[in-house]
Design an enzyme around this catalytic site. Structure first.
Site, PDB file in Angstrom:
ATOM      1  N   LYS A 267       0.900  -1.181  -0.038  1.00  0.00           N
ATOM      2  CA  LYS A 267       0.001   0.022   0.000  1.00  0.00           C
ATOM      3  C   LYS A 267       0.744   1.238   0.148  1.00  0.00           C
ATOM      4  CE  LYS A 267      -4.083   1.944   2.189  1.00  0.00           C
ATOM      5  NZ  LYS A 267      -3.779   3.384   1.858  1.00  0.00           N
ATOM      6  N   ARG A 287      -8.301  10.931  -7.208  1.00  0.00           N
ATOM      7  CA  ARG A 287      -9.202  10.048  -6.245  1.00  0.00           C
ATOM      8  C   ARG A 287     -10.639  11.178  -6.249  1.00  0.00           C
ATOM      9  NH1 ARG A 287     -11.860   8.702  -2.271  1.00  0.00           N
ATOM     10  NH2 ARG A 287     -11.056   7.770  -0.110  1.00  0.00           N
ATOM     11  N   GLU A 317      -0.750   4.049  -8.269  1.00  0.00           N
ATOM     12  CA  GLU A 317      -0.309   5.110  -7.135  1.00  0.00           C
ATOM     13  C   GLU A 317       0.885   5.957  -7.474  1.00  0.00           C
ATOM     14  OE1 GLU A 317      -2.607   5.356  -4.479  1.00  0.00           O
ATOM     15  OE2 GLU A 317      -1.410   6.341  -2.816  1.00  0.00           O
ATOM     16  N   ARG A 434     -16.707   0.671  -1.005  1.00  0.00           N
ATOM     17  CA  ARG A 434     -15.792   0.308  -0.070  1.00  0.00           C
ATOM     18  C   ARG A 434     -16.360  -1.248   0.678  1.00  0.00           C
ATOM     19  NH1 ARG A 434     -11.990   3.274   2.593  1.00  0.00           N
ATOM     20  NH2 ARG A 434     -12.981   5.272   2.137  1.00  0.00           N
ATOM     21  N   LYS A 440      -7.297  -3.304   3.878  1.00  0.00           N
ATOM     22  CA  LYS A 440      -6.007  -2.503   3.952  1.00  0.00           C
ATOM     23  C   LYS A 440      -5.588  -2.916   5.389  1.00  0.00           C
ATOM     24  CE  LYS A 440      -8.465   1.606   5.038  1.00  0.00           C
ATOM     25  NZ  LYS A 440      -8.797   3.046   4.712  1.00  0.00           N
TER      26      LYS A 440
END
Ligand code: ATP
Length: 586
Positions: A267, A287, A317, A434, A440
């Site tokens: 991440k 985002r 990312e 989500r 995560k």
């Protein structure tokens, strides 16, 4: 459509907190539109219902109208002293409501003496299209004498509309038009109003909205072509799709949730990009789904040269790197790339690498409904890795032990942790959701809060001693999705350097309000209030039951400022539901 009809709807919606009532009101409103068969203002109506002037994937030019000017316009228009206006404003906390109260009172007084005066319902109102054209004029007017011109247009508008409409006009202008209805509720209303059925059809509309997040377009399509066409909405190049997000669960439950094998990826601590490549034309979305292509000319170039697919939509990312591309640098370094000027110098000062992790579309084929391993395989084929472009590190995981080992490795590499992802048959890309296909993991110790929380700043207290004259403590609020409100959650007083404090203060002062803003629920009484706009990330010790912030009922022990989250909209922050989840997980 006349603006008065919309103002009435806004008012009715505002006067109830019951979701089902709101849905019925919206449904009735949409049904009328359907029966009358005129759809030309539908786009604008939908954006206004969402509290924006334009679609949330676009940015409307700032109005450049300060509260001071509105008070001036109101005073001139109604012949009321500015002091009186300010007094009511302090009580009401909202310039729109203030105007409505004063103008209604004035009208009543006038009609006692003047029988020729038109009543509210007789005022002709203006067309929504005309309202937009005047607002555009206000936004466009710049330079010398612009303040007078803006004032003139504003007064002209006020003279054509009722007190109720003025209330909403002023909220539109001050960017505080929040009718208190969530997008979910609007979608329920759309389903019921246009199709007569809510339970299944709302999901169809929401799915289309996730792939094409412009509620104006979706509603127009629904109105003109019907639900069947809405079902056919596909991803379009150059229109961002709502991003898939990750949930959090205690680390010991991750494997149970995802099953084995699953995968885990680093991440990374950078900025998420959704990349739309159409030939040599590259568009980068943030985002928040805003077009930020200009910030990263170097990323665009590296994609042009090293992504072999002609047309493709993928995500990754972007991370700041050291000059040798050996080490990742923290997000704070990357945030220098936000500047609109000196972009070229910044590309040299802050080199970046794009770490790719997902594929959404290749040529005309949507990949979001295919399983993750299939999406990753294509990425491996079409991406030529080099220093500035890589696939995110990924590992197959069979047990919690393996997961933890990978987590430590990821942390040692300077990442935020890992995201564990399902690779089962149903491991699709869930746009706008989500869910639990991505989980995560940023910290391990049980009990203490190891994940960060994003709050929006709604108030501040001045500091003492060395920090006199600067805000020393801020109040952060979380989002209550159900009621479309921001609930005060915690006071934040540490984690920043003097430099950050000063720049934060400078920026947040743009959002200063004389009173508690509408839609903010806060039991504290800060020295200054701010309309919800600036999002920050905080860490803390643990979530506790709070008597002070009684509406939310929870607070955070020892909150520490981490960074400003420019990439998050105010509705993307941590929600009340997530706070409850985090509390229960402790
Ligand atoms: P956070 O506040 O934890 O960054 P968020 O609310 O922005 O989270 P989350 O769903 O919590 O979003 O975490 C997903 C974010 O992590 C993505 O938006 C993306 O920016 C980032 N990210 C970093 N590495 C990955 C990866 N390998 N896969 C997916 N997202 C990743």
């Amino acid at each position: 459509m006349k603006f008065s009809i919309l103002a009435k709807l806004f008012s009715n919606l505002e006067n109830t907190s019951k979701r089902l009532e709101m849905i019925d009101m919206l449904a009735e409103f949409f049904q009328d539109i359907k029966n009358e068969d005129h759809f030309e203002d539908l786009n604008k109506i939908m954006y206004l219902l969402q509290g924006h002037l334009v679609s949330n994937i676009k940015q409307f030019k700032k109005m450049g109208v300060a509260e001071k000017m509105i008070i001036e316009a109101l005073s001139l228009h109604a012949g009321i002293g500015k002091k009186k206006i300010k007094n009511i404003l302090v009580k009401e906390g909202d310039i729109g409501a203030t105007a409505e109260i004063l103008l209604t009172k004035k009208k009543k007084q006038k009609s006692l003496f003047d029988f020729g005066e038109k009543s509210n319902s007789e005022i002709e109102s203006i067309d929504i299209a005309e309202l937009y054209s005047q607002l555009r004029k206000i936004a466009k007017t710049e330079g010398e004498g612009s303040q007078d011109s803006k004032l003139g247009i504003l007064r002209g508008l006020m003279s054509k509309i009722s007190p109720l409409e003025t209330k909403y006009l002023l909220r539109i202008i001050t960017n505080t038009l929040r009718v208190g209805v969530s997008t979910q509720t609007i979608i329920d209303g759309l389903a019921l109003g246009f199709t007569g059925e809510k339970e299944t059809n709302r999901d169809i509309i929401e799915k289309a909205y996730n792939l094409h997040p412009d509620l104006g377009d979706i509603t127009t399509l629904l109105a003109k072509k019907g639900l069947e066409e809405v079902k056919n909405v596909k991803i379009t190049y150059k229109i961002p799709i709502r991003m898939m997000l990750a949930s959090r669960v205690p680390y010991s439950e991750i494997i149970t949730r995802l099953g084995t094998p699953c995968i885990a990826e680093y991440k990374l601590d950078g900025e998420r990009l959704q990349i739309h490549k159409k030939g040599n034309n590259i568009t980068l979305f943030s985002r928040r789904l805003l077009n930020i292509t200009e910030q990263y000319p170097d990323v665009c170039q590296v994609i042009r040269q090293n992504v072999t697919a002609q047309n493709v939509i993928f995500e990754g990312e972007v991370v700041a790197m050291d000059p040798f591309y050996e080490k990742m640098r923290p997000f704070q370094v990357l945030s220098k790339r936000r500047r609109k000027y000196d972009v070229k110098e910044m590309t040299q000062e802050v080199p970046v690498c794009l770490f790719v992790f997902d594929l959404l579309m290749l040529d005309d084929i949507q990949y979001i409904n295919k399983k993750l391993p299939e999406r990753r395989k294509i990425l491996e084929k079409i991406i030529k890795e080099k220093d500035e472009l890589k696939l995110v590190k990924s590992k197959r995981i069979h047990s919690t032990d393996e997961l933890l080992e990978f987590f430590h490795e990821a942390r040692n590499e300077g990442t935020e942790g890992i995201i564990a992802k399902s690779i089962k048959e149903d491991s699709v890309y869930q746009a706008g959701n989500r869910g639990f296909l991505w989980i995560k993991l940023k910290g391990l110790e049980g009990g203490k809060l190891k994940d960060s929380i994003d709050v929006v700043l709604v108030g501040a207290f001045y500091g003492k001693g060395r920090r006199t004259g600067v805000y020393g403590t801020y109040i952060g609020a979380v989002y209550d999705k159900e009621n479309d409100q921001f609930l005060a959650f915690t006071r934040i007083a540490s984690g920043w350097t003097d430099e950050i404090m000063e720049s934060l203060m400078e920026e947040i002062n743009n959002y200063k309000q004389n009173q508690k803003p509408k839609g903010v629920i806060c039991e504290d009484k800060p020295d200054e209030w701010f309309s919800p706009a600036m999002v920050i990330e905080i860490f803390g010790d643990e979530i506790t039951i709070s008597e002070k912030f009684s509406t939310l009922g929870y607070s955070l022990r020892f909150p520490v400022f981490q960074r400003v989250r420019y990439d998050k909209g105010i509705k993307d922050i941590t929600t009340k539901a997530e706070i409850i989840q985090l509390y229960n997980a402790q």
